[in-house]
Design an enzyme around this catalytic site. Structure first.
Site, PDB file in Angstrom:
ATOM      1  N   LEU A 286       0.828  -1.204   0.000  1.00  0.00           N
ATOM      2  CA  LEU A 286       0.000   0.000   0.000  1.00  0.00           C
ATOM      3  C   LEU A 286       0.861   1.252   0.000  1.00  0.00           C
ATOM      4  O   LEU A 286       0.563   2.225  -0.718  1.00  0.00           O
ATOM      5  CB  LEU A 286      -0.932  -0.003   1.224  1.00  0.00           C
ATOM      6  CG  LEU A 286      -1.795   1.240   1.399  1.00  0.00           C
ATOM      7  CD1 LEU A 286      -2.738   1.429   0.198  1.00  0.00           C
ATOM      8  CD2 LEU A 286      -2.618   1.151   2.696  1.00  0.00           C
TER       9      LEU A 286
ATOM     10  N   ASP B 106      11.049   3.748  12.142  1.00  0.00           N
ATOM     11  CA  ASP B 106      10.468   2.543  12.740  1.00  0.00           C
ATOM     12  C   ASP B 106       9.379   3.037  13.699  1.00  0.00           C
ATOM     13  O   ASP B 106       9.684   3.635  14.734  1.00  0.00           O
ATOM     14  CB  ASP B 106      11.564   1.773  13.482  1.00  0.00           C
ATOM     15  CG  ASP B 106      11.013   0.528  14.181  1.00  0.00           C
ATOM     16  OD1 ASP B 106       9.778   0.400  14.296  1.00  0.00           O
ATOM     17  OD2 ASP B 106      11.826  -0.296  14.618  1.00  0.00           O
ATOM     18  N   ILE B 107       8.123   2.791  13.343  1.00  0.00           N
ATOM     19  CA  ILE B 107       7.035   3.379  14.142  1.00  0.00           C
ATOM     20  C   ILE B 107       6.967   2.797  15.551  1.00  0.00           C
ATOM     21  O   ILE B 107       6.326   3.364  16.432  1.00  0.00           O
ATOM     22  CB  ILE B 107       5.661   3.285  13.437  1.00  0.00           C
ATOM     23  CG1 ILE B 107       5.248   1.827  13.201  1.00  0.00           C
ATOM     24  CG2 ILE B 107       5.667   4.095  12.142  1.00  0.00           C
ATOM     25  CD1 ILE B 107       3.792   1.675  12.756  1.00  0.00           C
TER      26      ILE B 107
ATOM     27  N   ALA C 205       2.825  -1.885   8.874  1.00  0.00           N
ATOM     28  CA  ALA C 205       2.226  -2.902   9.744  1.00  0.00           C
ATOM     29  C   ALA C 205       3.048  -4.171   9.675  1.00  0.00           C
ATOM     30  O   ALA C 205       3.736  -4.428   8.687  1.00  0.00           O
ATOM     31  CB  ALA C 205       0.785  -3.209   9.300  1.00  0.00           C
TER      32      ALA C 205
ATOM     33  N   THR D 144       2.627  -7.711   8.925  1.00  0.00           N
ATOM     34  CA  THR D 144       1.523  -8.369   8.204  1.00  0.00           C
ATOM     35  C   THR D 144       1.704  -9.884   8.032  1.00  0.00           C
ATOM     36  O   THR D 144       0.925 -10.503   7.317  1.00  0.00           O
ATOM     37  CB  THR D 144       1.328  -7.729   6.811  1.00  0.00           C
ATOM     38  OG1 THR D 144       2.567  -7.800   6.103  1.00  0.00           O
ATOM     39  CG2 THR D 144       0.870  -6.291   6.914  1.00  0.00           C
TER      40      THR D 144
ATOM     41  N   THR E   6      -7.761  -4.154   9.586  1.00  0.00           N
ATOM     42  CA  THR E   6      -7.992  -5.419   8.893  1.00  0.00           C
ATOM     43  C   THR E   6      -9.316  -6.090   9.230  1.00  0.00           C
ATOM     44  O   THR E   6      -9.861  -5.901  10.322  1.00  0.00           O
ATOM     45  CB  THR E   6      -6.842  -6.396   9.249  1.00  0.00           C
ATOM     46  OG1 THR E   6      -7.128  -7.686   8.720  1.00  0.00           O
ATOM     47  CG2 THR E   6      -6.665  -6.518  10.748  1.00  0.00           C
TER      48      THR E   6
ATOM     49  N   TYR F 262      -2.059 -11.821  15.038  1.00  0.00           N
ATOM     50  CA  TYR F 262      -2.051 -10.681  14.108  1.00  0.00           C
ATOM     51  C   TYR F 262      -3.322  -9.840  14.301  1.00  0.00           C
ATOM     52  O   TYR F 262      -3.249  -8.621  14.487  1.00  0.00           O
ATOM     53  CB  TYR F 262      -1.949 -11.182  12.662  1.00  0.00           C
ATOM     54  CG  TYR F 262      -2.274 -10.142  11.613  1.00  0.00           C
ATOM     55  CD1 TYR F 262      -1.350  -9.140  11.283  1.00  0.00           C
ATOM     56  CD2 TYR F 262      -3.506 -10.148  10.948  1.00  0.00           C
ATOM     57  CE1 TYR F 262      -1.654  -8.188  10.326  1.00  0.00           C
ATOM     58  CE2 TYR F 262      -3.812  -9.197   9.980  1.00  0.00           C
ATOM     59  CZ  TYR F 262      -2.886  -8.219   9.677  1.00  0.00           C
ATOM     60  OH  TYR F 262      -3.191  -7.271   8.733  1.00  0.00           O
TER      61      TYR F 262
HETATM   62  N1  NAP Z   1      -2.054  -7.584   2.938  1.00  0.00           N
HETATM   63  C1  NAP Z   1      -3.332  -7.858   3.221  1.00  0.00           C
HETATM   64  O1  NAP Z   1      -3.935  -8.790   2.672  1.00  0.00           O
HETATM   65  C2  NAP Z   1      -4.076  -7.013   4.214  1.00  0.00           C
HETATM   66  C3  NAP Z   1      -5.375  -7.370   4.574  1.00  0.00           C
HETATM   67  C4  NAP Z   1      -6.073  -6.568   5.482  1.00  0.00           C
HETATM   68  C5  NAP Z   1      -5.478  -5.439   5.999  1.00  0.00           C
HETATM   69  N2  NAP Z   1      -4.211  -5.130   5.651  1.00  0.00           N
HETATM   70  C6  NAP Z   1      -3.596  -3.937   6.233  1.00  0.00           C
HETATM   71  O2  NAP Z   1      -3.275  -3.054   5.180  1.00  0.00           O
HETATM   72  C7  NAP Z   1      -2.137  -2.269   5.544  1.00  0.00           C
HETATM   73  C8  NAP Z   1      -1.110  -2.313   4.433  1.00  0.00           C
HETATM   74  O3  NAP Z   1      -0.725  -3.667   4.251  1.00  0.00           O
HETATM   75  P1  NAP Z   1       0.292  -4.107   3.104  1.00  0.00           P
HETATM   76  O4  NAP Z   1      -0.294  -5.288   2.443  1.00  0.00           O
HETATM   77  O5  NAP Z   1       0.712  -2.929   2.311  1.00  0.00           O
HETATM   78  O6  NAP Z   1       1.501  -4.606   4.022  1.00  0.00           O
HETATM   79  P2  NAP Z   1       3.008  -4.887   3.628  1.00  0.00           P
HETATM   80  O7  NAP Z   1       3.164  -5.005   2.160  1.00  0.00           O
HETATM   81  O8  NAP Z   1       3.466  -6.005   4.499  1.00  0.00           O
HETATM   82  O9  NAP Z   1       3.734  -3.543   4.066  1.00  0.00           O
HETATM   83  C9  NAP Z   1       3.883  -3.175   5.389  1.00  0.00           C
HETATM   84  C10 NAP Z   1       5.127  -2.335   5.494  1.00  0.00           C
HETATM   85  O10 NAP Z   1       5.252  -1.891   6.821  1.00  0.00           O
HETATM   86  C11 NAP Z   1       6.604  -2.005   7.196  1.00  0.00           C
HETATM   87  N3  NAP Z   1       6.742  -2.112   8.638  1.00  0.00           N
HETATM   88  C12 NAP Z   1       6.506  -3.181   9.430  1.00  0.00           C
HETATM   89  N4  NAP Z   1       6.770  -2.862  10.712  1.00  0.00           N
HETATM   90  C13 NAP Z   1       7.189  -1.572  10.707  1.00  0.00           C
HETATM   91  C14 NAP Z   1       7.629  -0.698  11.714  1.00  0.00           C
HETATM   92  N5  NAP Z   1       7.701  -1.078  13.002  1.00  0.00           N
HETATM   93  N6  NAP Z   1       7.977   0.564  11.365  1.00  0.00           N
HETATM   94  C15 NAP Z   1       7.926   0.969  10.073  1.00  0.00           C
HETATM   95  N7  NAP Z   1       7.541   0.166   9.069  1.00  0.00           N
HETATM   96  C16 NAP Z   1       7.168  -1.093   9.385  1.00  0.00           C
HETATM   97  C17 NAP Z   1       7.093  -3.236   6.491  1.00  0.00           C
HETATM   98  O11 NAP Z   1       8.497  -3.212   6.405  1.00  0.00           O
HETATM   99  P3  NAP Z   1       9.331  -4.583   6.463  1.00  0.00           P
HETATM  100  O12 NAP Z   1       9.120  -5.200   5.113  1.00  0.00           O
HETATM  101  O13 NAP Z   1      10.705  -4.112   6.727  1.00  0.00           O
HETATM  102  O14 NAP Z   1       8.731  -5.402   7.557  1.00  0.00           O
HETATM  103  C18 NAP Z   1       6.414  -3.094   5.138  1.00  0.00           C
HETATM  104  O15 NAP Z   1       7.197  -2.341   4.237  1.00  0.00           O
HETATM  105  C19 NAP Z   1      -1.655  -2.837   6.882  1.00  0.00           C
HETATM  106  O16 NAP Z   1      -2.183  -2.062   7.921  1.00  0.00           O
HETATM  107  C20 NAP Z   1      -2.283  -4.216   6.937  1.00  0.00           C
HETATM  108  O17 NAP Z   1      -2.469  -4.660   8.270  1.00  0.00           O
HETATM  109  C21 NAP Z   1      -3.481  -5.876   4.759  1.00  0.00           C
END
Ligand code: NAP
Length: 304
Positions: A17, A40-41, A64, A66, A105, A129
Site C-alpha cells: 500500500l 520505525d514506528i 504494519a 503483516t 484489517t 495478528y
Molecule cells: N495484505 C493484506 O492482505 C491485508 C489485509 C487486510 C489489511 N491489511 C492492512 O493493510 C495495511 C497495508 O498492508 P500491506 O499489504 O501494504 O503490508 P506490507 O506489504 O506487508 O507492508 C507493510 C510495510 O510496513 C513495514 N513495517 C513493518 N513494521 C514496521 C515498523 N515497526 N515501522 C515501520 N515500518 C514497518 C514493512 O516493512 P518490512 O518489510 O521491513 O517489515 C512493510 O514495508 C496494513 O495495515 C495491513 O495490516 C493488509
C-alpha cells in the site's frame, strides 16, 4: 513552491500500500514516504524525529507487521508494529493537532457471522495478528481525536507478495491448483484504497469536515479464495501473462492447515462507509485487470 504544500506523511513506504500511495500525484499536497529504516514506528523517538523533520499536516499509516502466520510465534514483533507503532503515531498526531489515517484489517472479526460485518459489530480476533491490529485500532481511537481507522481485506497490488502474484506464478508452473473455498472475503486493490485515502486527505486539507471514526473499505463482489484464484488465472491468461489456464479445485480450510486461524466470513459491509464518507465501493476485478496489464507491460516473468 512544492515545499510550501502541506505534507502527507506515509509510513510503511516500502509495503504494497505504501508504494501505491507514494506513486500517486495529488494536487495540493506533497507526499513524503518513510520506511522502517527512516522511521520505525515502534520507536517513539524515531516518530518524534520524523515529525520534527517533515512537519506533516496529516499521516497515513501504511506500516504494519503483516505476517499473519509468523505472528503466532512472534507476538512481541506483531505488538510492536501493529499496536505500539500506531499508538506512537496517534500520540504524535494528537500533539501536532493533525489527523491520522490508520489502516486496519478484517481479521479483527472472528468470521462467525453469516452476513457482512458492520463497523460496530463485536470484534473477536482469532489470532495474534488480528489481536495486535485490534489493539492498534483502539490506541488510535483513544489517542487521536481526528482519526480514520480504515479496515480493509485481502489486499493485492502491483508491488510485493500477495495472493494474485502467487496464483499467477503457480498457474505458470503447475498443472492444477487446490485453493480454499470455505473462506469468504472482499479482495481490495491497493490502487483503489490508495486513491480513496488520498482523496480523503485532500478533502480534509481543503477544509472539509470528515466524519472521524472507524470505517470499512473493501472491493466487491465478495468471493472465496478459490473463486478469486479462478478469476485471477482466467484474467492472467486473457492478458497474455500465462500461456494456458489450469483448473482450480476447491478444498476446505481443514485441508490446508496454517499456524493462524482465519475467519470463515470476513466480508466487510461498506454501505455505511459509502454513505458517511460519500465514496463508492470499488470492483476488485477492474483493479485485478490493471495489475495484470502492468505486469505484462513491464515484462514481469512468472515461469521461473
Ligand atoms: N495484505 C493484506 O492482505 C491485508 C489485509 C487486510 C489489511 N491489511 C492492512 O493493510 C495495511 C497495508 O498492508 P500491506 O499489504 O501494504 O503490508 P506490507 O506489504 O506487508 O507492508 C507493510 C510495510 O510496513 C513495514 N513495517 C513493518 N513494521 C514496521 C515498523 N515497526 N515501522 C515501520 N515500518 C514497518 C514493512 O516493512 P518490512 O518489510 O521491513 O517489515 C512493510 O514495508 C496494513 O495495515 C495491513 O495490516 C493488509
Amino acid at each position: 513552491m512544492d515545499a510550501q504544500l502541506p505534507v502527507v506523511l506515509v509510513t510503511g513506504a516500502n509495503g504494497q500500500l505504501g508504494r501505491e500511495l507514494l506513486a500517486a500525484r495529488v494536487d495540493g499536497l506533497r507526499l513524503v514516504g518513510v520506511d522502517r529504516t527512516t522511521c520505525d514506528i515502534a520507536d517513539p523517538a524515531a516518530v518524534m524525529r520524523t515529525f520534527t523533520q517533515h512537519r506533516p499536516a496529516l499521516v497515513i499509516n501504511a506500516a504494519a507487521y503483516t505476517a499473519v502466520d509468523r505472528a503466532e510465534s512472534e507476538p512481541a514483533l506483531a505488538q510492536a508494529g501493529n499496536a505500539d507503532g500506531p499508538r506512537h503515531l496517534a500520540q504524535a498526531c494528537e500533539t501536532a493537532g493533525i489527523p491520522v489515517f490508520h489502516v486496519s484489517t478484517d481479521y479483527v472479526f472472528d468470521g462467525t457471522k453469516d452476513s457482512p460485518w458492520l463497523v460496530d459489530d463485536v470484534t473477536a480476533p482469532l489470532g495474534v495478528y488480528g489481536a495486535s491490529k485490534l489493539a492498534g485500532e483502539r490506541h488510535v481511537r483513544e489517542t487521536c481525536r481526528q482519526h480514520l481507522v480504515v479496515r480493509t481485506s485481502w489486499v493485492f497490488g502491483e508491488h510485493g507478495n500477495n495472493f494474485v502474484r502467487t496464483m499467477v506464478r503457480l498457474a505458470a508452473t503447475r498443472d492444477a491448483l487446490r485453493v480454499v473455498a470455505d473462506q469468504r472475503g472482499g479482495p481490495t486493490w491497493t490502487g483503489d484504497l490508495a486513491r480513496e485515502l488520498l482523496a480523503l486527505a485532500r478533502r480534509h486539507l481543503r477544509g472539509e469536515a470528515l466524519p472521524w471514526g472507524t470505517w470499512h473499505y473493501v472491493g466487491q463482489p465478495a468471493t472465496t479464495w478459490c473463486e478469486f484464484a479462478r478469476v485471477i488465472i482466467a484474467e492472467a491468461h486473457a492478458a497474455g501473462l500465462i500461456a494456458r489456464t489450469v483448473p482450480v479445485d476447491p478444498i476446505t480450510t481443514a485441508d490446508y492447515p496454517t499456524p493462524a486461524r482465519r475467519p470463515a466470513n470476513s466480508v466487510l459491509d461498506m454501505a455505511g462507509t459509502c454513505a458517511a464518507l460519500h465514496i463508492s465501493q470499488p470492483d476488485w476485478r477492474d483493479g485485478l485487470r490493471t495489475v495484470l496489464a502492468r505486469w505484462r507491460d513491464d515484462g514481469v516473468r512468472f515461469d521461473s
